[in-house]
Enzyme design. Structure first.
Site, PDB file in Angstrom:
ATOM      1  N   ASN A 217       4.536   1.687  -2.042  1.00 60.38           N
ATOM      2  CA  ASN A 217       3.127   2.264  -1.485  1.00 60.38           C
ATOM      3  C   ASN A 217       3.209   4.203  -1.316  1.00 60.38           C
ATOM      4  O   ASN A 217       4.781   3.954  -1.601  1.00 60.38           O
ATOM      5  CB  ASN A 217       1.759   1.828  -0.188  1.00 60.38           C
ATOM      6  CG  ASN A 217       2.862   2.260   1.048  1.00 60.38           C
ATOM      7  OD1 ASN A 217       3.753   3.432   1.468  1.00 60.38           O
ATOM      8  ND2 ASN A 217       3.006   1.064   1.945  1.00 60.38           N
ATOM      9  N   LYS A 296      16.194 -10.649 -13.991  1.00 65.72           N
ATOM     10  CA  LYS A 296      14.496  -9.700 -14.585  1.00 65.72           C
ATOM     11  C   LYS A 296      13.969 -10.523 -15.872  1.00 65.72           C
ATOM     12  O   LYS A 296      13.868 -11.118 -16.427  1.00 65.72           O
ATOM     13  CB  LYS A 296      15.335  -9.060 -15.445  1.00 65.72           C
ATOM     14  CG  LYS A 296      14.136  -6.968 -15.884  1.00 65.72           C
ATOM     15  CD  LYS A 296      15.148  -6.500 -16.692  1.00 65.72           C
ATOM     16  CE  LYS A 296      14.208  -5.640 -16.961  1.00 65.72           C
ATOM     17  NZ  LYS A 296      14.921  -4.377 -18.191  1.00 65.72           N
ATOM     18  N   ASP A 313       1.043  -9.703   9.553  1.00 64.59           N
ATOM     19  CA  ASP A 313       0.659  -8.670  10.428  1.00 64.59           C
ATOM     20  C   ASP A 313       1.534  -8.252  11.916  1.00 64.59           C
ATOM     21  O   ASP A 313       1.370  -9.074  12.328  1.00 64.59           O
ATOM     22  CB  ASP A 313      -0.777  -8.344  10.345  1.00 64.59           C
ATOM     23  CG  ASP A 313      -0.608  -7.074  11.200  1.00 64.59           C
ATOM     24  OD1 ASP A 313      -1.695  -6.676  10.486  1.00 64.59           O
ATOM     25  OD2 ASP A 313      -0.591  -6.650  12.079  1.00 64.59           O
ATOM     26  N   ILE A 314       2.390  -7.153  11.465  1.00 66.47           N
ATOM     27  CA  ILE A 314       3.201  -7.084  12.882  1.00 66.47           C
ATOM     28  C   ILE A 314       3.065  -6.710  13.433  1.00 66.47           C
ATOM     29  O   ILE A 314       2.917  -7.459  14.836  1.00 66.47           O
ATOM     30  CB  ILE A 314       4.327  -5.930  12.107  1.00 66.47           C
ATOM     31  CG1 ILE A 314       4.878  -5.593  10.572  1.00 66.47           C
ATOM     32  CG2 ILE A 314       5.368  -5.665  13.083  1.00 66.47           C
ATOM     33  CD1 ILE A 314       5.926  -5.210  10.276  1.00 66.47           C
ATOM     34  N   PHE A 330      -0.837   3.347  13.345  1.00 66.60           N
ATOM     35  CA  PHE A 330      -1.752   4.350  12.402  1.00 66.60           C
ATOM     36  C   PHE A 330      -2.299   4.390  12.228  1.00 66.60           C
ATOM     37  O   PHE A 330      -3.076   2.581  11.247  1.00 66.60           O
ATOM     38  CB  PHE A 330      -0.575   5.127  11.753  1.00 66.60           C
ATOM     39  CG  PHE A 330       0.499   5.911  12.083  1.00 66.60           C
ATOM     40  CD1 PHE A 330       1.372   5.995  12.919  1.00 66.60           C
ATOM     41  CD2 PHE A 330       0.224   7.323  12.338  1.00 66.60           C
ATOM     42  CE1 PHE A 330       1.617   7.403  14.066  1.00 66.60           C
ATOM     43  CE2 PHE A 330       0.952   8.327  12.622  1.00 66.60           C
ATOM     44  CZ  PHE A 330       1.803   8.651  13.798  1.00 66.60           C
ATOM     45  N   LYS A 344      -9.241  -1.035  13.875  1.00 67.81           N
ATOM     46  CA  LYS A 344      -7.977  -1.461  13.949  1.00 67.81           C
ATOM     47  C   LYS A 344      -6.897  -1.467  15.434  1.00 67.81           C
ATOM     48  O   LYS A 344      -6.689  -2.679  15.140  1.00 67.81           O
ATOM     49  CB  LYS A 344      -7.260  -0.156  12.967  1.00 67.81           C
ATOM     50  CG  LYS A 344      -6.894  -0.943  11.542  1.00 67.81           C
ATOM     51  CD  LYS A 344      -6.323  -0.206  10.460  1.00 67.81           C
ATOM     52  CE  LYS A 344      -7.233   0.056   9.395  1.00 67.81           C
ATOM     53  NZ  LYS A 344      -6.567   0.984   8.243  1.00 67.81           N
TER      54      LYS A 344
HETATM   55  N1  CTP Z   1       0.243  -2.941  10.066  1.00 64.95           N
HETATM   56  C1  CTP Z   1       1.381  -3.453  10.475  1.00 64.95           C
HETATM   57  N2  CTP Z   1       1.786  -4.970  10.022  1.00 64.95           N
HETATM   58  C2  CTP Z   1       1.352  -4.774   8.408  1.00 64.95           C
HETATM   59  C3  CTP Z   1       0.187  -3.581   8.094  1.00 64.95           C
HETATM   60  C4  CTP Z   1       0.199  -2.696   9.161  1.00 64.95           C
HETATM   61  O1  CTP Z   1       2.016  -4.222  11.629  1.00 64.95           O
HETATM   62  N3  CTP Z   1       1.347  -5.930   8.121  1.00 64.95           N
HETATM   63  C5  CTP Z   1       0.671  -1.368  10.807  1.00 64.95           C
HETATM   64  C6  CTP Z   1       0.592  -0.396  10.383  1.00 64.95           C
HETATM   65  O2  CTP Z   1       2.215   0.254  11.290  1.00 64.95           O
HETATM   66  C7  CTP Z   1      -0.677   0.302  11.467  1.00 64.95           C
HETATM   67  C8  CTP Z   1      -1.649  -0.198  11.555  1.00 64.95           C
HETATM   68  O3  CTP Z   1      -0.856  -1.408  11.471  1.00 64.95           O
HETATM   69  O4  CTP Z   1       0.291   1.103  12.056  1.00 64.95           O
HETATM   70  C9  CTP Z   1      -2.140   0.340  10.539  1.00 64.95           C
HETATM   71  O5  CTP Z   1      -1.766   0.096   9.100  1.00 64.95           O
HETATM   72  P1  CTP Z   1      -2.864   0.184   8.182  1.00 64.95           P
HETATM   73  O6  CTP Z   1      -2.508   0.065   6.879  1.00 64.95           O
HETATM   74  O7  CTP Z   1      -3.726   1.827   7.862  1.00 64.95           O
HETATM   75  O8  CTP Z   1      -3.572  -1.010   8.246  1.00 64.95           O
HETATM   76  P2  CTP Z   1      -3.853  -2.511   7.467  1.00 64.95           P
HETATM   77  O9  CTP Z   1      -3.798  -3.365   9.024  1.00 64.95           O
HETATM   78  O10 CTP Z   1      -2.752  -2.741   6.404  1.00 64.95           O
HETATM   79  O11 CTP Z   1      -5.635  -2.569   6.791  1.00 64.95           O
HETATM   80  P3  CTP Z   1      -6.314  -1.850   5.724  1.00 64.95           P
HETATM   81  O12 CTP Z   1      -4.953  -2.075   4.477  1.00 64.95           O
HETATM   82  O13 CTP Z   1      -6.929  -2.588   5.635  1.00 64.95           O
HETATM   83  O14 CTP Z   1      -6.498  -0.814   5.861  1.00 64.95           O
END
Ligand code: CTP
Length: 404
Positions: A217, A296, A313-314, A330, A344
């Site tokens: 990203n 590749k 999701d961490i 964030f 969130k």
């Molecule tokens: N985060 C996380 N693990 C993931 C994705 C996101 O821990 N796999 C954490 C990010 O570091 C951030 C928060 O979750 O602190 C929100 O991240 P964001 O990308 O805005 O949200 P998502 O949970 O990915 O939801 P969406 O993409 O649907 O907005």
């Protein structure tokens, strides 16, 4: 608040001592850097420093006369004894470069010129930046002197390694002016987060498709980097877990590289135990390819679609390990900022969430500034509009500090 652009350094005085080594040619750049922090800079040179850098350039940049003689006058305090006036005025002494000879003087309390005499008389912290030939540096006499100074509470910025002006390769190079100026900034900052361990994730993650291609990203790590620097300046012990970025993190932080979401999760798990605060500024990829191809993938293989799996999701995964730690997340959103961010925060069990707008000029990825809102379980804590990421970083840490 801390010091976004050096704002609480404005009233501070640095006495900048330059001794006679070739690296003295970097001194004018150091003066410029110190002045950019709005510091009052008094330059003191030893006799031999004058062979390497002229007083004219130093006084033009510092806006003050350059002092060398034991019996010259300190501006505005001519009735005082010069070395005592300097010693008392200083919030910090910086010596760069510090030659082997000058380090020996300091270590043995010799005070036969204005600089050594002032340092002997000061109660201010002293930062020395040794720079010399590699063999002079590794000589036990020099090593002992440096160790003695460290034991006595002097701050020593060890020299960098590389090509030396004398033709040798090795340790002995004066660190770059920016690095020295950062160290001064750190030593003069208010350490209101000392004793606090902060774990920060930053940057994007990269999910590899094959050895050439990956999904990622637009995150550059700028916001995470600003928080890392602000937290270090304020005395916190900082570990940063970062995806691949093109920025340098503050030199005082411990850096752990994590390429993918899976690697980042492992690194967060491993480092969580010792932390008081977790700030998840990383833009973790939400999807990863189901299969990684060791070779590749060739154009002729006609790869028309890519099967993806969700990444872990961490925050949600480590939620059971939170205990009394403060978790800050964030949210990068293009619309419904507050609603999505609040959702969130609750879903991921956070104490606070920094929601920032992406997809508009002056905010989000790669931008120097950010706009959005900080929410906590109690509601809106802070609204910000086109705020420098450096300033926002300090604000976030202020809000974290209130929760500690
Ligand atoms: N985060 C996380 N693990 C993931 C994705 C996101 O821990 N796999 C954490 C990010 O570091 C951030 C928060 O979750 O602190 C929100 O991240 P964001 O990308 O805005 O949200 P998502 O949970 O990915 O939801 P969406 O993409 O649907 O907005």
């Amino acid at each position: 608040m801390g010091n976004p652009a050096g704002e609480d350094l404005e009233e501070k005085t640095v006495v900048f001592g330059i001794t006679g080594g070739i690296a003295a040619y970097k001194a004018p750049m150091i003066v410029r850097g110190l002045k950019r922090l709005s510091l009052d800079v008094h330059v003191v040179t030893t006799d031999s420093a004058g062979y390497f850098v002229t007083p004219l350039v130093l006084q033009t940049l510092s806006g003050r006369p350059v002092l060398t003689e034991m019996f010259s006058e300190v501006p505005g305090s001519s009735y005082e004894i010069d070395h005592i006036a300097l010693a008392d005025q200083a919030d910090l002494f910086l010596v760069a470069p510090a030659t082997a000879d000058f380090l020996a003087k300091l270590a043995h309390g010799i005070a036969d010129d204005l600089l050594s005499c002032s340092i002997l008389a000061t109660k201010a912290p002293v930062l020395v930046c040794p720079s010399m030939n590699v063999n002079m540096l590794s000589n036990p006499a020099t090593r002992d002197n440096i160790e003695t100074l460290k034991r006595r509470g002097f701050h020593v910025l060890e020299p960098a390694s590389g090509e030396l002006a004398c033709g040798w390769e090795g340790a002995g190079r004066l660190p770059e002016p920016d690095r020295i100026v950062s160290e001064v900034k750190m030593l003069l900052s208010r350490h209101d987060l000392s004793g606090i361990n902060i774990l920060i994730t930053s940057g994007p993650t990269c999910e590899d498709i094959d050895p050439v291609r990956y999904i990622t990203n637009r995150s550059t790590g700028k916001m995470g980097g600003a928080i890392v620097e602000a937290a270090c300046l304020r005395g916190a012990r900082v570990t940063v877990i970062s995806g691949p970025v093109g920025i340098d993190y503050a030199p005082w932080a411990t850096l752990i590289d994590a390429r993918s979401a899976g690697e980042m999760l492992d690194a967060v798990r491993e480092n969580l135990a010792g932390c008081d605060v977790l700030i998840m500024a990383a833009a973790v990829a939400d999807y990863t390819p189901q299969m990684y191809s060791q070779n590749k993938i060739k154009k002729g293989e006609k790869m028309t679609h890519l099967e993806l799996d969700s990444t872990p999701d961490i925050l949600s995964t480590i939620r059971p390990l939170k205990e009394s730690r403060i978790f800050v997340g964030f949210a990068a959103e293009t619309d419904n900022l507050k609603t999505y961010a609040q959702d969130k925060m609750i879903r991921k069990g956070l104490d606070m969430i920094v929601a920032n707008r992406v997809g508009e000029k002056g905010s989000g990825f790669a931008s120097e500034t950010n706009s959005g809102v900080v929410l906590s379980q109690e509601g809106v804590l802070y609204d910000f509009e086109h705020m420098a990421k450096e300033t926002l970083a300090h604000k976030i840490l202020d809000l974290v500090k209130d929760k500690l």
